[in-house]
Design an enzyme around this catalytic site. Sequence first.
Site, PDB file in Angstrom:
ATOM      1  N   HIS A  95      10.244 -10.291   2.306  1.00 17.64           N
ATOM      2  CA  HIS A  95       9.270 -10.337   3.400  1.00 17.64           C
ATOM      3  C   HIS A  95       9.919 -10.131   4.761  1.00 17.64           C
ATOM      4  O   HIS A  95       9.402  -9.417   5.617  1.00 17.64           O
ATOM      5  CB  HIS A  95       8.542 -11.685   3.371  1.00 17.64           C
ATOM      6  CG  HIS A  95       7.484 -11.846   4.404  1.00 17.64           C
ATOM      7  ND1 HIS A  95       7.585 -12.743   5.452  1.00 17.64           N
ATOM      8  CD2 HIS A  95       6.290 -11.233   4.565  1.00 17.64           C
ATOM      9  CE1 HIS A  95       6.489 -12.679   6.197  1.00 17.64           C
ATOM     10  NE2 HIS A  95       5.688 -11.770   5.679  1.00 17.64           N
ATOM     11  N   ALA A 125      -5.987 -25.815  17.852  1.00 20.21           N
ATOM     12  CA  ALA A 125      -6.178 -25.836  19.299  1.00 20.21           C
ATOM     13  C   ALA A 125      -5.257 -24.812  19.958  1.00 20.21           C
ATOM     14  O   ALA A 125      -4.175 -24.493  19.438  1.00 20.21           O
ATOM     15  CB  ALA A 125      -5.888 -27.227  19.846  1.00 20.21           C
ATOM     16  N   ASP A 141       0.845  -1.190   0.000  1.00 21.91           N
ATOM     17  CA  ASP A 141       0.000   0.000   0.000  1.00 21.91           C
ATOM     18  C   ASP A 141       0.884   1.245   0.000  1.00 21.91           C
ATOM     19  O   ASP A 141       2.023   1.218   0.471  1.00 21.91           O
ATOM     20  CB  ASP A 141      -0.885   0.007   1.242  1.00 21.91           C
ATOM     21  CG  ASP A 141      -1.922  -1.090   1.171  1.00 21.91           C
ATOM     22  OD1 ASP A 141      -2.816  -0.992   0.335  1.00 21.91           O
ATOM     23  OD2 ASP A 141      -1.807  -2.058   1.937  1.00 21.91           O
ATOM     24  N   ASP A 148      18.177   1.386   8.520  1.00 17.61           N
ATOM     25  CA  ASP A 148      17.421   1.330   9.766  1.00 17.61           C
ATOM     26  C   ASP A 148      17.515  -0.036  10.438  1.00 17.61           C
ATOM     27  O   ASP A 148      16.990  -0.215  11.535  1.00 17.61           O
ATOM     28  CB  ASP A 148      15.942   1.657   9.505  1.00 17.61           C
ATOM     29  CG  ASP A 148      15.531   2.966  10.165  1.00 17.61           C
ATOM     30  OD1 ASP A 148      16.360   3.561  10.882  1.00 17.61           O
ATOM     31  OD2 ASP A 148      14.380   3.398   9.971  1.00 17.61           O
ATOM     32  N   SER A 173       1.439 -10.828   9.520  1.00 17.19           N
ATOM     33  CA  SER A 173       2.899 -10.871   9.422  1.00 17.19           C
ATOM     34  C   SER A 173       3.537  -9.736  10.212  1.00 17.19           C
ATOM     35  O   SER A 173       4.673  -9.858  10.676  1.00 17.19           O
ATOM     36  CB  SER A 173       3.350 -10.749   7.968  1.00 17.19           C
ATOM     37  OG  SER A 173       3.326 -11.968   7.297  1.00 17.19           O
ATOM     38  N   ASN A 187      18.119   7.464  15.292  1.00 14.87           N
ATOM     39  CA  ASN A 187      19.189   7.552  14.304  1.00 14.87           C
ATOM     40  C   ASN A 187      18.913   8.616  13.255  1.00 14.87           C
ATOM     41  O   ASN A 187      19.579   8.690  12.230  1.00 14.87           O
ATOM     42  CB  ASN A 187      19.409   6.192  13.637  1.00 14.87           C
ATOM     43  CG  ASN A 187      18.182   5.698  12.876  1.00 14.87           C
ATOM     44  OD1 ASN A 187      17.090   6.222  13.050  1.00 14.87           O
ATOM     45  ND2 ASN A 187      18.377   4.669  12.065  1.00 14.87           N
ATOM     46  N   ASP A 200      12.444 -15.995   8.782  1.00 11.20           N
ATOM     47  CA  ASP A 200      11.726 -15.505   7.613  1.00 11.20           C
ATOM     48  C   ASP A 200      12.535 -15.777   6.357  1.00 11.20           C
ATOM     49  O   ASP A 200      13.326 -16.728   6.307  1.00 11.20           O
ATOM     50  CB  ASP A 200      11.441 -14.008   7.786  1.00 11.20           C
ATOM     51  CG  ASP A 200      10.085 -13.614   7.244  1.00 11.20           C
ATOM     52  OD1 ASP A 200       9.926 -13.641   6.014  1.00 11.20           O
ATOM     53  OD2 ASP A 200       9.185 -13.286   8.045  1.00 11.20           O
TER      54      ASP A 200
END
Length: 590
Positions: A176, A281, A111, A152, A333, A190, A143
């Site tokens: 990702h 569960a 987005d 960063d 995520s 920073n 990941d």
Amino acid sequence: MKFITTSAFSAAIATALATLAAPAFAANDNAEFARGRLLVEARAGLTATEFETMLKPHGGKRRKLGQSNLHVVELPANANEQAVLAQLKKHPGVKFAELDKRVKVSMAVNDPYMGSEWHQAKINAPAAWDASQGAGVVIAILDSGVNGAHPDLAPNLVAGYNIYGSNTDTSDVCGHGTPVAGSAAAATNNGAGVAGVAGQAKIMPVRIAYLDTATNSCYAYYSTIASGITWAADHGARIANVSFDGAAGSSAIQSASQYMKNKGGLVFIAAGNNNRDEGFAASTSLIAVSATDSSDARSSFSSYGNFVSLAAPGSYIYTTNNSLGYSAWNGTSFASPIAAGVAALMMAANPALDSGKIESLLFSTAADLGAAGRDPIFGYGRVDAGAAVQAAKNYAPPADTVAPTVALAAPLANSTVSGTVTVTTSSSDNVGVTRVDLKVNGTVVATDTAGPFSFAWDSNGVVNGMAQLVAVAYDAAGNAASSTPISVNVANGVPAPAIDTTPPTVAITNPTSGAVSGTVNVGISAADNNGAAGISLTLYIDGAKKASGTGSSLGYSWNTRKESSGAHTIQIVAKDAAGNTTSTSVQVTR
């Protein structure tokens, strides 16, 4: 569109997962699984010999994942994985067995920039930052890798590992892991970019995924995720984040998460982006996180169900991207690492708190949304960083003097047993049971650290006749209680007597060579040509006698916190009834 979530140790992982580079897979109940591979956890106490015997008819070869009790079982090319799985599940020594399913992260268009990190104010992060910014805590991002060049993220990166590729290349192959890492711990103060929730925490990239170029989709396997959690726990991470769809339903991932929890850490897992009840569960071993929007409503894409423990912002999360810039993303995520970042703030604010107390304070301070109390949509509520850090900082533990209760549920008293015997227990505590030992005729033969506490006892390790079984339960404060003893009649075949010049065989099943920390459950397995009942076992650590017993197994709970940093040698000496002796050792590093 929405973002759909979804040393010696390293050598062992590399060998165990070497087949992953070009995976073949099949479908089962609409889920894809790796051909020729299963995940198995044996009950505590199952001997190495019995494990091998169990796998032999299927042509299976097992490989242990680090210092955990999880095993990858590789099968011949012509094996029927589901048929073998059904057989293994029937064995009394198997705690669980499952297919090695693969789970997907499907990336979509980001987005556009929404103009602010709205989620930081929503979770009250600025109030938390006055007391803690996560310094000293390592967050493992399991990941697709992390782009270490991002300005960063670079200041906060520590060494990680590529579980999938069995190397140290942790670059982001799917794009990702980089935004997930930024959500948790992008650097603060920073003068550029965004602020992660725990901006002074360290980021440990652990790549567990690969890019399927045919579909341009990113996948991981249960085995790579479980391996990554175990690796991170053994290499100093206090928190692990897993943002892959369906991971919370895996028994192997739950077991690995409990392993990390036992070592003082916590595992956060994305609930999924399927807008449905996933049907999993609830588990106490991991924290499953659903997503909320800026109005504290469930994000339209977020999965839900009884397994959800907590909620966190997951809509339009502005964070780092793989192009060294910044973008807004949607998905559980990102809700999961935001919650993980709050836990890092709490751990830094009060390093003395164990994982169980961090978890309970995280839940109790969450903003209760939806139905009162825990519910399937938001779990205990939307995380509140300010309240959670304040609660952690001010927490003064009450003295716990209440001992657990424990009872033996099976086998029944005075029953006749032979071979491998499944021993089950029931236990409870005002805070929580942390481990249960099984004693047979006064010797600790096995230790289990994850409920439901159960054991695989090799009854060949005692002489025929009546044997006494006792379970001993412990809580985190060290309070202990023993079950009422029961006696069972052992009736095994007896080898014909012969002149015996063959020494017994003995193995240290845990730990393996490599790094150890916290409380380590030392496991010993032995066998002899004239039967295990005549074996005597003595355990030494750095030359000092720590435990002894008879039979085919021996267990010992070793508190490494009392040891000096550096190398330590664990040695086991086995002697049979004829006086033949053998020994083996393993070197570990604290």
